[in-house]
Each structure stands twice: as C-alpha cells, then as structure tokens.
Design a protein around this motif. Structure first.
Motif, PDB file in Angstrom:
ATOM      1  N   GLU A   2      36.804  46.542  40.826  1.00  0.00           N
ATOM      2  CA  GLU A   2      37.837  46.218  41.809  1.00  0.00           C
ATOM      3  C   GLU A   2      38.133  44.722  41.813  1.00  0.00           C
ATOM      4  OE1 GLU A   2      37.082  47.812  45.688  1.00  0.00           O
ATOM      5  OE2 GLU A   2      36.081  49.580  44.852  1.00  0.00           O
ATOM      6  N   GLU A   3      39.416  44.388  41.737  1.00  0.00           N
ATOM      7  CA  GLU A   3      39.834  42.984  41.686  1.00  0.00           C
ATOM      8  C   GLU A   3      39.281  42.189  42.860  1.00  0.00           C
ATOM      9  OE1 GLU A   3      42.013  39.478  40.623  1.00  0.00           O
ATOM     10  OE2 GLU A   3      41.597  41.288  39.469  1.00  0.00           O
ATOM     11  N   LYS A   4      39.318  42.757  44.048  1.00  0.00           N
ATOM     12  CA  LYS A   4      38.848  42.046  45.239  1.00  0.00           C
ATOM     13  C   LYS A   4      37.365  41.695  45.130  1.00  0.00           C
ATOM     14  CE  LYS A   4      38.494  42.435  50.278  1.00  0.00           C
ATOM     15  NZ  LYS A   4      38.750  43.309  51.467  1.00  0.00           N
ATOM     16  N   ARG A   7      36.790  38.941  42.528  1.00  0.00           N
ATOM     17  CA  ARG A   7      37.190  37.642  43.072  1.00  0.00           C
ATOM     18  C   ARG A   7      36.143  37.094  44.039  1.00  0.00           C
ATOM     19  NH1 ARG A   7      41.854  39.245  44.268  1.00  0.00           N
ATOM     20  NH2 ARG A   7      41.547  39.669  46.478  1.00  0.00           N
ATOM     21  N   ILE A  31      40.815  39.256  33.411  1.00  0.00           N
ATOM     22  CA  ILE A  31      40.131  40.512  33.110  1.00  0.00           C
ATOM     23  C   ILE A  31      40.666  40.989  31.758  1.00  0.00           C
ATOM     24  CG2 ILE A  31      39.744  42.906  33.820  1.00  0.00           C
ATOM     25  CD1 ILE A  31      40.162  41.979  36.722  1.00  0.00           C
ATOM     26  N   GLN A  34      38.468  46.825  30.735  1.00  0.00           N
ATOM     27  CA  GLN A  34      37.800  47.602  31.770  1.00  0.00           C
ATOM     28  C   GLN A  34      37.507  49.007  31.262  1.00  0.00           C
ATOM     29  OE1 GLN A  34      40.387  47.185  35.304  1.00  0.00           O
ATOM     30  NE2 GLN A  34      38.701  46.065  36.251  1.00  0.00           N
ATOM     31  N   SER A  38      33.903  45.701  34.021  1.00  0.00           N
ATOM     32  CA  SER A  38      34.984  44.785  33.647  1.00  0.00           C
ATOM     33  C   SER A  38      34.452  43.716  32.699  1.00  0.00           C
ATOM     34  CB  SER A  38      35.556  44.097  34.896  1.00  0.00           C
ATOM     35  OG  SER A  38      36.141  45.032  35.766  1.00  0.00           O
ATOM     36  N   LYS A 210      49.355  35.796  36.435  1.00  0.00           N
ATOM     37  CA  LYS A 210      47.933  36.070  36.598  1.00  0.00           C
ATOM     38  C   LYS A 210      47.464  37.024  35.508  1.00  0.00           C
ATOM     39  CE  LYS A 210      43.919  35.915  38.590  1.00  0.00           C
ATOM     40  NZ  LYS A 210      43.124  34.677  38.528  1.00  0.00           N
ATOM     41  N   GLY A 211      46.357  36.667  34.869  1.00  0.00           N
ATOM     42  CA  GLY A 211      45.825  37.503  33.803  1.00  0.00           C
ATOM     43  C   GLY A 211      46.263  37.076  32.419  1.00  0.00           C
TER      44      GLY A 211
END
Length: 223
Positions: A2-4, A7, A31, A34, A38, A210-211
């Motif tokens: 999960e991104e959250k 982070r 990232i 995945q 990840s 982003k990314g």
C-alpha cells in the motif's frame, strides 16, 4: 504494497543504511515493481547541500519546480519519449566519474557511480560486473539492448569505440534537442553542444510525474 504504508515507513527502513540521520536528508522514491512485495528505488540528498545551492539565489529565490539528481533528468526524458525499447543504459561521463542509469522500459531501476580517469576499458569491465549483479538479483530481466551516451567525457572517440567493442551493442550519443517535442530557438542552435547541455535542457522541459524520476520536497528545505 500500500502506497500510504510505504510512505509512512520508508524513511525508517532507509535510516539503518545511512551513516547519518534521516532528518539530515531529503527523500523520494519510485515503486519499480510489485508482486507479493514492493520493489522500491529510493534516492536521498543532503538537506544542507540543497540549502546551500538555493542560497545562491539570495533572500528571494525564484520558484523551483523540480530538484533532481545528476543524469536522472536526461534518463527520465529519454524513457518518457520512448527511446528505450526494453532494457537500456544511459551513461553520463564526466572528467572524473561516470554515472550509469539502468532503465527497464519507462522505469529507472538502478543508478551507479563509477570512477573514470579516461580508461574506457576499466569502465566497461565495471559496468559488465554491475549488469551481471543486477540480472542475478532480478532487478533487470536482460542485458541492456542499447547504450546512450552524454556528458563532456562522452566526446572522447575512444569511449564509444570501447563500449561498442566490449558489449557488441549499439551506442548512441544523446541529443535531446532532436526529440520531436523540443524546438530550440535559432539563436541557440548555432552554439548547441548536446553532451554538455543535455542535462540543462532536460531539467528545463521535464514534466515531473510521481513514479518517474525523483523530485525532492523543497518545502522541507524552506521551512
């Protein structure tokens, strides 16, 4: 995954790998894969170094949209423009060091620095060892299909010749001004030197997402 959660935890995970505190750094990450877990490519810069550079603008610095690292703006722009057809390598060669940016399609998967004193043979051997390690670790699926060159040191004919001989791969000098979406003013074309000026052009036209590439949180420096 999960991104959250990534982070929230990545700074603590990285701190164990650093010789100084994470609070002294600015951090960004991509990232790059995945599956069950990840795979993350992260980059850190010294907060002090960024402050030092911004101070050159005086008390009222202009708006700064993106802070990136070395050869990454050039690699990001090449990737976004579809120049890498699969696994690829961008080499930015200076007077004393070379930066290798390894790319898989649209993703930068590894960045390495090498000492370079003009001996292209030594550089090729170190690159070959690095490629073998990246393949062994599963970071790259295959040997790069192409090599792009930029930087002042790339103007040495011996560098390109040795890379072609050693790897038996196409080696192409980068000229970002030749990309379809970039048009240089006439007054600049006459003095344009791609190996030296590619990086500045990449920063000028880069549309950060982003990314893709890195951008460091300038607000953390200002405050």
């Amino acid at each position: 995954r999960e991104e959250k959660k990534i982070r929230q935890t990545i700074a603590y995970e990285l701190e164990t790998l650093l010789p100084y505190g994470i609070d002294d750094c600015l951090l960004d990450y991509n990232i790059i894969g995945q599956t069950r877990h990840s795979e993350i490519l992260s980059a850190l810069v010294s907060r002090f170094a960024v402050k030092e550079r911004i101070s050159l603008f005086g008390e009222n610095p202009p708006f700064i949209g993106t802070i990136m690292i070395g050869a990454l703006p050039v690699a990001s722009l090449l990737s976004e423009s579809g120049q890498f057809t699969g696994s690829g390598l961008l080499l930015e060669i200076g007077d004393r060091e070379a930066v290798a940016v390894f790319v898989e399609g649209e993703k930068i998967v590894q960045v390495r620095h090498f000492a370079f004193g003009g001996n292209a043979g030594n550089l090729c051997r170190e690159l070959a060892n690095t490629m073998a390690c990246l393949k062994w670790d599963g970071i790259m699926g295959e040997t790069p299909a192409q090599i792009f060159l930029t930087g002042a040191g790339s103007q040495m004919n011996s560098v390109k010749e040795e890379l072609v001989r050693f790897f038996s791969l196409p080696v192409e000098a980068v000229d970002l001004s030749s990309l379809n979406e970039i048009v240089l003013p006439d007054e600049i074309k006459g003095s344009w030197k791609a190996p030296i000026m590619n990086q500045a052009l990449a920063l000028a036209v880069h549309d950060y997402k982003k990314g893709q590439g890195f951008n460091f949180p300038l607000v953390e420096v200002v405050k």
